[in-house]
Design a protein around this motif. Sequence first.
Motif, PDB file in Angstrom:
ATOM      1  N   TRP A 145       4.198  -5.182  -8.376  1.00 21.63           N
ATOM      2  CA  TRP A 145       3.535  -4.221  -7.476  1.00 21.63           C
ATOM      3  C   TRP A 145       2.373  -4.861  -6.736  1.00 21.63           C
ATOM      4  CZ3 TRP A 145      -1.578  -3.276  -7.851  1.00 21.63           C
ATOM      5  CH2 TRP A 145      -2.200  -3.532  -9.079  1.00 21.63           C
ATOM      6  N   HIS A 146       1.634  -5.728  -7.445  1.00 21.08           N
ATOM      7  CA  HIS A 146       0.473  -6.349  -6.814  1.00 21.08           C
ATOM      8  C   HIS A 146       0.916  -7.341  -5.735  1.00 21.08           C
ATOM      9  CE1 HIS A 146      -3.812  -8.150  -7.460  1.00 21.08           C
ATOM     10  NE2 HIS A 146      -3.650  -7.616  -6.272  1.00 21.08           N
ATOM     11  N   GLU A 147       2.035  -8.026  -6.022  1.00 21.26           N
ATOM     12  CA  GLU A 147       2.579  -8.972  -5.055  1.00 21.26           C
ATOM     13  C   GLU A 147       2.965  -8.252  -3.763  1.00 21.26           C
ATOM     14  OE1 GLU A 147       2.403 -12.046  -5.690  1.00 21.26           O
ATOM     15  OE2 GLU A 147       3.425 -12.780  -3.887  1.00 21.26           O
ATOM     16  N   LEU A 148       3.610  -7.090  -3.920  1.00 17.96           N
ATOM     17  CA  LEU A 148       4.006  -6.324  -2.737  1.00 17.96           C
ATOM     18  C   LEU A 148       2.781  -5.859  -1.958  1.00 17.96           C
ATOM     19  CD1 LEU A 148       6.863  -4.089  -4.168  1.00 17.96           C
ATOM     20  CD2 LEU A 148       7.084  -5.974  -2.576  1.00 17.96           C
TER      21      LEU A 148
ATOM     22  N   VAL B 203       2.041 -15.041  -5.488  1.00 14.87           N
ATOM     23  CA  VAL B 203       0.607 -15.241  -5.657  1.00 14.87           C
ATOM     24  C   VAL B 203       0.089 -14.560  -6.916  1.00 14.87           C
ATOM     25  CG1 VAL B 203      -1.635 -14.847  -4.597  1.00 14.87           C
ATOM     26  CG2 VAL B 203       0.314 -15.430  -3.173  1.00 14.87           C
ATOM     27  N   THR B 204       0.518 -13.332  -7.162  1.00 13.37           N
ATOM     28  CA  THR B 204      -0.112 -12.543  -8.231  1.00 13.37           C
ATOM     29  C   THR B 204       0.820 -12.394  -9.436  1.00 13.37           C
ATOM     30  OG1 THR B 204       0.715 -10.466  -7.385  1.00 13.37           O
ATOM     31  CG2 THR B 204      -1.372 -11.244  -6.504  1.00 13.37           C
TER      32      THR B 204
ATOM     33  N   SER C 174       7.817  -8.898   0.101  1.00 12.31           N
ATOM     34  CA  SER C 174       6.380  -9.055   0.358  1.00 12.31           C
ATOM     35  C   SER C 174       6.122  -9.468   1.793  1.00 12.31           C
ATOM     36  CB  SER C 174       5.767 -10.109  -0.551  1.00 12.31           C
ATOM     37  OG  SER C 174       6.195  -9.941  -1.850  1.00 12.31           O
TER      38      SER C 174
ATOM     39  N   GLU D 292      -3.033  -5.494   1.570  1.00 14.37           N
ATOM     40  CA  GLU D 292      -4.432  -5.489   1.126  1.00 14.37           C
ATOM     41  C   GLU D 292      -5.247  -6.388   2.044  1.00 14.37           C
ATOM     42  OE1 GLU D 292      -4.356  -4.698  -3.715  1.00 14.37           O
ATOM     43  OE2 GLU D 292      -4.352  -6.744  -2.976  1.00 14.37           O
ATOM     44  N   ASN D 293      -4.646  -7.541   2.378  1.00 13.89           N
ATOM     45  CA  ASN D 293      -5.343  -8.486   3.246  1.00 13.89           C
ATOM     46  C   ASN D 293      -5.592  -7.914   4.635  1.00 13.89           C
ATOM     47  OD1 ASN D 293      -5.405 -10.398   1.274  1.00 13.89           O
ATOM     48  ND2 ASN D 293      -3.474 -11.325   1.908  1.00 13.89           N
TER      49      ASN D 293
ATOM     50  N   PHE E 227      -0.172  -7.264  -1.890  1.00 15.88           N
ATOM     51  CA  PHE E 227      -1.099  -8.335  -1.514  1.00 15.88           C
ATOM     52  C   PHE E 227      -1.294  -8.472   0.004  1.00 15.88           C
ATOM     53  CE2 PHE E 227      -1.812 -12.821  -0.449  1.00 15.88           C
ATOM     54  CZ  PHE E 227      -3.033 -12.993  -1.050  1.00 15.88           C
ATOM     55  N   GLY E 228      -0.191  -8.544   0.745  1.00 16.86           N
ATOM     56  CA  GLY E 228      -0.286  -8.752   2.180  1.00 16.86           C
ATOM     57  C   GLY E 228      -1.012  -7.633   2.900  1.00 16.86           C
TER      58      GLY E 228
END
Lengths: 295, 603
Positions: free
Chosen positions: B107-110, B102-103, B160, B115-116, B112-113
């Motif tokens: 690090w942001h991909e990891l 997605v990103t 992820s 964060e949601n 992401f979930g």
Amino acid sequence: MTIFHNRHPLVLLALLLSVLLPVMFAQSPMLTAPALLGAVLFLAALGIRTRAVSLRSIFGYALLWFLVTAVNPLFSTGGATPLLFLNGRPYTKEALLYGAHLGALLLAVLLWFRCERTLVPEENRFFLFGRLAPKLALLISTVLRFVPLLRRRATQVRAAQTAVGVYDDPDWLNRTRSQMTTMSALTTWSLEHAIDTGAAMKARGYGLPGRTTYRTCRFGSADAALLSIILALTAVTVLTLARGGLHFDWYPYITATTPDRLAVCGTIAYTTLCLIPFLSFLKEEIRWSFYRSKM
Amino acid sequence: MELLSVENVTFRYPKASVDALSNVSLSVSEGQWAVLCGLSGCGKSTLLRLIKREIAPYGEASGRIFLGYSAVRGAKNDPPLGDRESAENIGIVLQDPESQIVTDTVWHELAFGIENLGLPSDRIRRRVAEIAAFFGMEEWYHKKTYELSGGQKQLLNLASALVMNPRLLLLDEPTAQLDPIAAADFRNVLRRIRSELGVTILMAEHRLEDVLPDADRIFLMDSGRIAAGGDARALTSFFATNPHPMAQALPAATRVFLALSGGSVLIGGTDSAGDTASFDGTVPLTVSDGRKMLRTLVKQGPASASAGATSAEASETEKASASAEDSAAGKVAPEDSAAGKVALEVSGARFRYDRLLPDVLSGASLTLHAGEHYCLLGGNGSGKTTLLALAAGILSPYAGSVRLFGKKLSSFAPGTLYRGNLALLPQQPRDVFTEKTIREDLLKAFLRTAPDKAAAEADMLSLCERLRITGILDSHPYDVSGGELQKAALAKVLASRPKVLLLDEPTKGIDVRGKDELAEILDGLLAEGAAVLSVTHDAEWAAAHADRCGLLFDGEIISEAAPGGFFDGNAFYTTAANRMARGILPGVLTVSDIVRAVPEVTP
């Protein structure tokens, strides 16, 4: 690479705005010159360090400057000193010089954005957005992911189409048509990709209420110090501009007010502001060679 | 305890005339590794997507699915599984590594979930740090996601999914798009996840050879039904009595076992029942199991049998060395060989993508004869695809030359090179399609060479009939299965009647039946005198179908021989059957070679 990687993104944003807003507002070579100098010095230093100066981009910038310079007199007939007449329209010295200045200003702005790109890690930049608009930040992140992907896909599709002989049609109309259908195939792929990515996002809980963020940046004392320096220098610059200290007229004759003490202070303050990236680069260079000599 | 139970699930896609799933029931216990196998289109993916509610397909569904005691889908009075629980407890990794990211940064991909899920920042950071350490991702933690290799992308997708701490991990052919090394890495990580974290895994896969040894339970699916279920041995005995195309996807050792026990060499052998008893309960699943089986088989019996073995061995060795000599001779003087005239010649090609980058190819040379199928093998990033792009005239070498029928590619007039001469089937078959239906696309391709529309249509239909794809002509290229799309793309490539056909990873993501069909089509083309150059990771495919094989390493082709000499000389880069029979039955490349050789040496 430079000290800025550790700074809060807000400080960088402040620096960028306080360099760009005055120079675009003032239209004065007294500001354009240091702005351009600051960006060029920093990028050149960085380029030499990382061996990543491309002749092509230097040539591109030079060409852009030359074009703006040469074209401006064609559109603007203001100015009192005609150099030659084209179709009865004067091509004036003032307009030519203004074009040169405008070109330099354009380069300065472009190069500063380039500086900003190398100074601020991407995630830090979006941290600022993330605070204000988390959805926008995520959107930008997905777009940033998508663009290189689309570029790669375009190359692959073009290669695949080449090898089934779509582009070597002797008829140019057919060739153009094939290019168009390739574009539409890429669009289809993009939509398909968007659906898949959407599914992947939903699968990982996107859309659940109360989303939080990973990234936190702390605003430390070093940030505060640098920010106050930037604000102080900006204040001097803005004050000078408000008092008309760096006023510069291009038409009909090029006239500048004789610089008073404030104007000199303003120019020095603005020049210092523009040199901050380069100076921080030098500082890091010295610091690291010093460290290395101790190892 | 059962973690996942699927009860009488039936599903039909809108406008479809048959059920995609009919009355499917299965259950997976906590901590198990279960595999759903079957040919493409048998309903594996549909079932997985129904379990992961967020990405469930549209259509009519009935039946119940439970995760623990909560219903993913169920009757009114079943306690439902909440949205948050579904996101958290069920992780999924799909086939295409690219479309699940997605990103823009790792690090942001990891993050992401989680964060949601709305955890506080410090908890997110801790989870991400843990998972990055578990996967050994520190090196590429700050990289951009588009810079990663395919294998890394898929590991990132797995990480992820795992960062959410799922109880059940669904995997839909996760290694189909990866090269063998990356696929093995991925499976190793799965093994660690199962043994160290105890995560329950349900995996859809059509290549059984790699997952069978690890699987606790295997479900064989066939046209939307569960045809058989149980452990590896149970499945093997099912195949022994029910012929099924998926039997070809079993590990080499198991296939040998099945073939021999079918011929009653192993099971129910008359004279040596004592020796073979050890095989009765233990179906061999790995190369080392297979070696044990072969050793027992070859050594058993009286002295005369072992004498037979040595003589067979000697003759096999002779044969192998003779074939190696043949190909060596062919290499020295290709013009006089009986293989046909030279179709494509790459000589001393050097290529790099940028002046500052190192050479991808540093003097690669290759000769392809008319009527010959040449398989180019090599590790990841060895430049196989680049060499193919040079051969296809998409890229040009900065030194060396590429000649087609003795003529430089650059000296072909526009509009002649890709008509009747040369064509390339790319790794992603969908790349060749630009129209809304496959029919429109193929028709356009045929129109470029045919005199009029009627002739084009007739040519197209006859080719499609040969490839057995007339049924999918009105579908959108994105809506058909990988194997079908591969064949449709092949039809488009063949529309220009190329004399030299270049194939990039033609067997990637294709099931066993698709591979056989592809081989049949290629054999037909070769018989008509076309030359085929395929780049592949698939040693089994190359061993079975190539006339000559080459190994590309470090920018050059370092060894070249007929499959017999080529694979027998390699220690690692060879077929499972060859590794199994090494030192026991020489000169063996495929399962059928072993099956043929074994009766010779056993009494």
